[in-house]
Design an enzyme around this catalytic site. Structure first.
Site, PDB file in Angstrom:
ATOM      1  N   GLY A  11       0.846  -1.196   0.000  1.00 54.71           N
ATOM      2  CA  GLY A  11       0.000   0.000   0.000  1.00 54.71           C
ATOM      3  C   GLY A  11       0.881   1.245   0.000  1.00 54.71           C
ATOM      4  O   GLY A  11       2.057   1.190  -0.394  1.00 54.71           O
ATOM      5  N   TYR A  12       0.335   2.337   0.495  1.00 51.26           N
ATOM      6  CA  TYR A  12       1.070   3.615   0.468  1.00 51.26           C
ATOM      7  C   TYR A  12       2.394   3.504   1.222  1.00 51.26           C
ATOM      8  O   TYR A  12       3.447   3.888   0.720  1.00 51.26           O
ATOM      9  CB  TYR A  12       0.219   4.727   1.082  1.00 51.26           C
ATOM     10  CG  TYR A  12      -1.043   5.006   0.301  1.00 51.26           C
ATOM     11  CD1 TYR A  12      -1.054   5.949  -0.721  1.00 51.26           C
ATOM     12  CD2 TYR A  12      -2.226   4.330   0.579  1.00 51.26           C
ATOM     13  CE1 TYR A  12      -2.211   6.205  -1.435  1.00 51.26           C
ATOM     14  CE2 TYR A  12      -3.385   4.573  -0.138  1.00 51.26           C
ATOM     15  CZ  TYR A  12      -3.372   5.507  -1.146  1.00 51.26           C
ATOM     16  OH  TYR A  12      -4.511   5.746  -1.863  1.00 51.26           O
ATOM     17  N   VAL A  80       0.838 -12.740   3.729  1.00 48.72           N
ATOM     18  CA  VAL A  80       1.751 -12.914   4.859  1.00 48.72           C
ATOM     19  C   VAL A  80       0.973 -13.650   5.942  1.00 48.72           C
ATOM     20  O   VAL A  80      -0.125 -13.234   6.312  1.00 48.72           O
ATOM     21  CB  VAL A  80       2.238 -11.551   5.404  1.00 48.72           C
ATOM     22  CG1 VAL A  80       3.070 -11.736   6.667  1.00 48.72           C
ATOM     23  CG2 VAL A  80       3.015 -10.794   4.335  1.00 48.72           C
ATOM     24  N   GLU A 168     -18.178   9.902   2.041  1.00 47.08           N
ATOM     25  CA  GLU A 168     -17.754   9.885   0.633  1.00 47.08           C
ATOM     26  C   GLU A 168     -18.538   8.818  -0.144  1.00 47.08           C
ATOM     27  O   GLU A 168     -18.911   9.025  -1.298  1.00 47.08           O
ATOM     28  CB  GLU A 168     -16.245   9.641   0.533  1.00 47.08           C
ATOM     29  CG  GLU A 168     -15.445  10.848   1.032  1.00 47.08           C
ATOM     30  CD  GLU A 168     -13.984  10.838   0.618  1.00 47.08           C
ATOM     31  OE1 GLU A 168     -13.360   9.760   0.650  1.00 47.08           O
ATOM     32  OE2 GLU A 168     -13.469  11.923   0.256  1.00 47.08           O
ATOM     33  N   ALA A 312      -3.970   8.058   4.260  1.00 48.70           N
ATOM     34  CA  ALA A 312      -3.065   7.763   3.146  1.00 48.70           C
ATOM     35  C   ALA A 312      -1.893   8.748   3.123  1.00 48.70           C
ATOM     36  O   ALA A 312      -0.739   8.355   2.919  1.00 48.70           O
ATOM     37  CB  ALA A 312      -3.852   7.829   1.833  1.00 48.70           C
ATOM     38  N   LYS A 374      -8.986  17.881  -4.253  1.00 43.52           N
ATOM     39  CA  LYS A 374      -8.920  16.429  -4.033  1.00 43.52           C
ATOM     40  C   LYS A 374      -8.366  15.759  -5.291  1.00 43.52           C
ATOM     41  O   LYS A 374      -7.497  14.883  -5.220  1.00 43.52           O
ATOM     42  CB  LYS A 374     -10.307  15.878  -3.677  1.00 43.52           C
ATOM     43  CG  LYS A 374     -10.299  14.379  -3.498  1.00 43.52           C
ATOM     44  CD  LYS A 374     -11.017  13.859  -2.280  1.00 43.52           C
ATOM     45  CE  LYS A 374     -10.499  12.445  -1.993  1.00 43.52           C
ATOM     46  NZ  LYS A 374     -11.369  11.569  -1.313  1.00 43.52           N
TER      47      LYS A 374
HETATM   48  P1  NAD Z   1     -13.807   6.608  11.203  1.00 41.67           P
HETATM   49  O1  NAD Z   1     -13.435   5.856  12.415  1.00 41.67           O
HETATM   50  O2  NAD Z   1     -13.138   7.885  10.938  1.00 41.67           O
HETATM   51  O3  NAD Z   1     -15.382   6.871  11.176  1.00 41.67           O
HETATM   52  C1  NAD Z   1     -16.290   5.854  11.550  1.00 41.67           C
HETATM   53  C2  NAD Z   1     -17.611   6.483  11.973  1.00 41.67           C
HETATM   54  O4  NAD Z   1     -18.503   5.429  12.267  1.00 41.67           O
HETATM   55  C3  NAD Z   1     -17.481   7.336  13.226  1.00 41.67           C
HETATM   56  O5  NAD Z   1     -18.076   8.594  12.983  1.00 41.67           O
HETATM   57  C4  NAD Z   1     -18.205   6.532  14.277  1.00 41.67           C
HETATM   58  O6  NAD Z   1     -18.872   7.334  15.235  1.00 41.67           O
HETATM   59  C5  NAD Z   1     -19.224   5.761  13.441  1.00 41.67           C
HETATM   60  N1  NAD Z   1     -19.683   4.536  14.108  1.00 41.67           N
HETATM   61  C6  NAD Z   1     -18.947   3.677  14.863  1.00 41.67           C
HETATM   62  N2  NAD Z   1     -19.741   2.706  15.362  1.00 41.67           N
HETATM   63  C7  NAD Z   1     -20.982   2.944  14.895  1.00 41.67           C
HETATM   64  C8  NAD Z   1     -22.227   2.259  15.053  1.00 41.67           C
HETATM   65  N3  NAD Z   1     -22.360   1.171  15.791  1.00 41.67           N
HETATM   66  N4  NAD Z   1     -23.294   2.761  14.410  1.00 41.67           N
HETATM   67  C9  NAD Z   1     -23.210   3.871  13.635  1.00 41.67           C
HETATM   68  N5  NAD Z   1     -22.045   4.563  13.476  1.00 41.67           N
HETATM   69  C10 NAD Z   1     -20.950   4.085  14.086  1.00 41.67           C
HETATM   70  O7  NAD Z   1     -13.602   5.563  10.000  1.00 41.67           O
HETATM   71  P2  NAD Z   1     -13.443   5.883   8.436  1.00 41.67           P
HETATM   72  O8  NAD Z   1     -14.414   6.898   7.975  1.00 41.67           O
HETATM   73  O9  NAD Z   1     -13.433   4.562   7.767  1.00 41.67           O
HETATM   74  O10 NAD Z   1     -11.995   6.521   8.348  1.00 41.67           O
HETATM   75  C11 NAD Z   1     -10.848   5.762   8.764  1.00 41.67           C
HETATM   76  C12 NAD Z   1      -9.618   6.633   8.628  1.00 41.67           C
HETATM   77  O11 NAD Z   1      -9.371   6.887   7.268  1.00 41.67           O
HETATM   78  C13 NAD Z   1      -9.778   7.993   9.301  1.00 41.67           C
HETATM   79  O12 NAD Z   1      -8.565   8.372   9.866  1.00 41.67           O
HETATM   80  C14 NAD Z   1     -10.120   8.910   8.163  1.00 41.67           C
HETATM   81  O13 NAD Z   1      -9.683  10.225   8.407  1.00 41.67           O
HETATM   82  C15 NAD Z   1      -9.379   8.269   7.013  1.00 41.67           C
HETATM   83  N6  NAD Z   1     -10.070   8.549   5.745  1.00 41.67           N
HETATM   84  C16 NAD Z   1      -9.758   9.710   5.117  1.00 41.67           C
HETATM   85  C17 NAD Z   1     -10.429  10.040   3.949  1.00 41.67           C
HETATM   86  C18 NAD Z   1     -10.084  11.352   3.276  1.00 41.67           C
HETATM   87  O14 NAD Z   1      -9.103  11.979   3.688  1.00 41.67           O
HETATM   88  N7  NAD Z   1     -10.864  11.810   2.313  1.00 41.67           N
HETATM   89  C19 NAD Z   1     -11.400   9.189   3.417  1.00 41.67           C
HETATM   90  C20 NAD Z   1     -11.692   8.003   4.083  1.00 41.67           C
HETATM   91  C21 NAD Z   1     -11.022   7.695   5.256  1.00 41.67           C
END
Ligand code: NAD
Length: 393
Positions: A11-12, A80, A168, A312, A374
């Protein structure tokens, strides 16, 4: 003596550490072997677009063989199984053992289900190109079924988790579903598109005005947000919410969070909640010849006392630092500290809208400038890893 460097993950973090290490070490000084479970490097920041059918697989699954061409990096496409830090060995799923002098662990993270009953069995995840293709095919099948039977659960799409991944994903669906419906003679107003978030608001950490902007923009395109209601259980097509309500859906995409790769925790290196602890040079705190890049590591922010988010842009910068620090380590020169540049957070809200906070000053952007940023950051990354490799979109 030739150093044997083994890098786990393409990955990255893994790819950038391989490319960077090769810039410093001659092939005589170090052999570099990169192990990845699949033959491609995936641009996972664009998976939501593939899941909704708005980008080609070819554009986001880049063959590692091509990316590494001419760089004297051995590529092994294999899972792995484990690694044993006290013996300097990696075991692959096909039974092969690799020995190393220095190891880079860049195995990423995986979806967390938090023990919610029925969730894993009854939901889709969005962590790979394979996942995104499955979602896309499933949505098409559900719409086709709805066109025949008018069973409302086939026309109900639920995204669990309103973090960046969930928002997203729902934004892309809000853009793509109307055209998919038109093709099948379905009235888009019959579709229900939910995003369920446990916390009081979607997009925790974003400024309130940008969150409002995201919410309004998506609501106008047919998204219903349910906030402050955790998903507590899933049984078949029934999603149970903490407030006692239920949703009937044939499609639940779970984007509720991530956790460390279990191989890391099982290895015996020092970890904190399943992610490897590192010093400021991204070296394992228990094994000096193991370096970490990406979501497999937990790196604390010096001032704020909490970990950097698993993103990322950080994995990329960690990979580059690790590539150099291995060289410095062998030469017994000074290694560099991990002091990442935060270029900001960019969230797409479908094809034409987005929100962003840029740089340390957190300058806010919305609409076209955020979407354009973006796109620009994707292009910047692709041109960075490509060198002379030409992308075909
Ligand atoms: P996250 O952990 O950031 O968000 C998960 C969300 O799900 C949270 O808001 C949480 O409150 C909610 N949640 C948890 N349990 C729940 C439940 N039982 N019912 C309903 N909601 C619930 O996860 P992610 O969005 O997959 O992101 C993971 C990482 O990847 C983060 O650090 C994020 O910043 C990064 N990411 C960045 C981008 C970007 O920069 N555009 C895009 C995707 C992910």
């Amino acid at each position: 003596m030739t150093q044997k460097i083994v890098i786990l993950g393409g990955g990255y973090g893994g790819l950038l550490s391989a490319i960077t290490a090769r810039k410093y070490f001659t092939p005589e000084e170090a052999s570099i072997t990169l192990v990845n479970r699949i033959p491609s490097h995936q641009i996972v920041t664009e998976l939501h677009r593939l899941a909704a059918g708005n980008i080609s697989e070819q554009a986001i699954a880049l063959p590692l063989e091509k990316l590494l061409h001419g760089k004297s990096v051995n590529l092994i496409v294999q899972n792995v199984e484990s690694f044993t830090p006290d013996q300097n060995k990696v075991l692959l799923q096909d039974g092969r053992t690799l020995e190393y002098d220095m190891l880079v662990v860049a195995l990423g993270s995986e979806t967390a289900f938090f023990g919610i009953p029925g969730l894993e069995e009854n939901s889709f995840t969005l962590k790979s190109v394979r996942d995104a293709n499955r979602i896309r095919a499933h949505i098409e099948a559900k719409l086709q079924a709805y066109a025949q039977t008018h069973n409302q659960s086939d026309a109900t799409f639920v995204i669990g988790g309103g973090g960046l991944t969930g928002v997203e994903m729902v934004g892309e669906l809000a853009d793509e579903l109307p055209a998919m419906c038109r093709k099948l003679g379905i009235d888009y107003s019959e579709i229900s598109l939910y995003c369920v978030e446990a916390g009081p608001s979607i997009l925790a950490g974003f400024p309130a005005d940008l969150v409002d902007r995201a919410r309004t923009s998506l609501e106008k395109r047919g998204v219903t947000f349910l906030t402050g209601v955790p998903i507590t259980e899933v049984k078949g097509s029934t999603v149970y919410l903490k407030d006692g309500n239920t949703l009937e859906t044939g499609t639940l995409v779970w984007s509720g969070g991530v956790q460390g790769n279990p191989i890391v925790a099982a290895s015996g290196i020092e970890t904190n909640r399943g992610r490897a602890t590192v010093n400021e040079f991204l070296q394992s705190t228990s094994h000096a010849n193991i370096f970490l890049a990406g979501d497999s590591a937990v790196v604390m922010m010096a001032e704020e006392g909490r970990p950097y988010p698993p993103t990322a842009q950080l994995a990329w910068q960690m990979g580059e630092l690790v590539g150099y620090n291995m060289f410095a380590y062998v030469r017994q020169a000074s290694m560099q500290k991990f002091e990442p540049v935060n270029s900001g957070t960019l969230a797409s809200l479908g094809r034409k809208d987005g929100i962003a906070t840029i740089g340390a000053s957190k300058t806010k952007l919305k609409g076209f400038p955020a979407s354009a940023m973006k796109e620009a950051s994707n292009i910047r990354y692709l041109s960075h890893i490509n060198g002379l490799f030409t992308l075909v979109h």
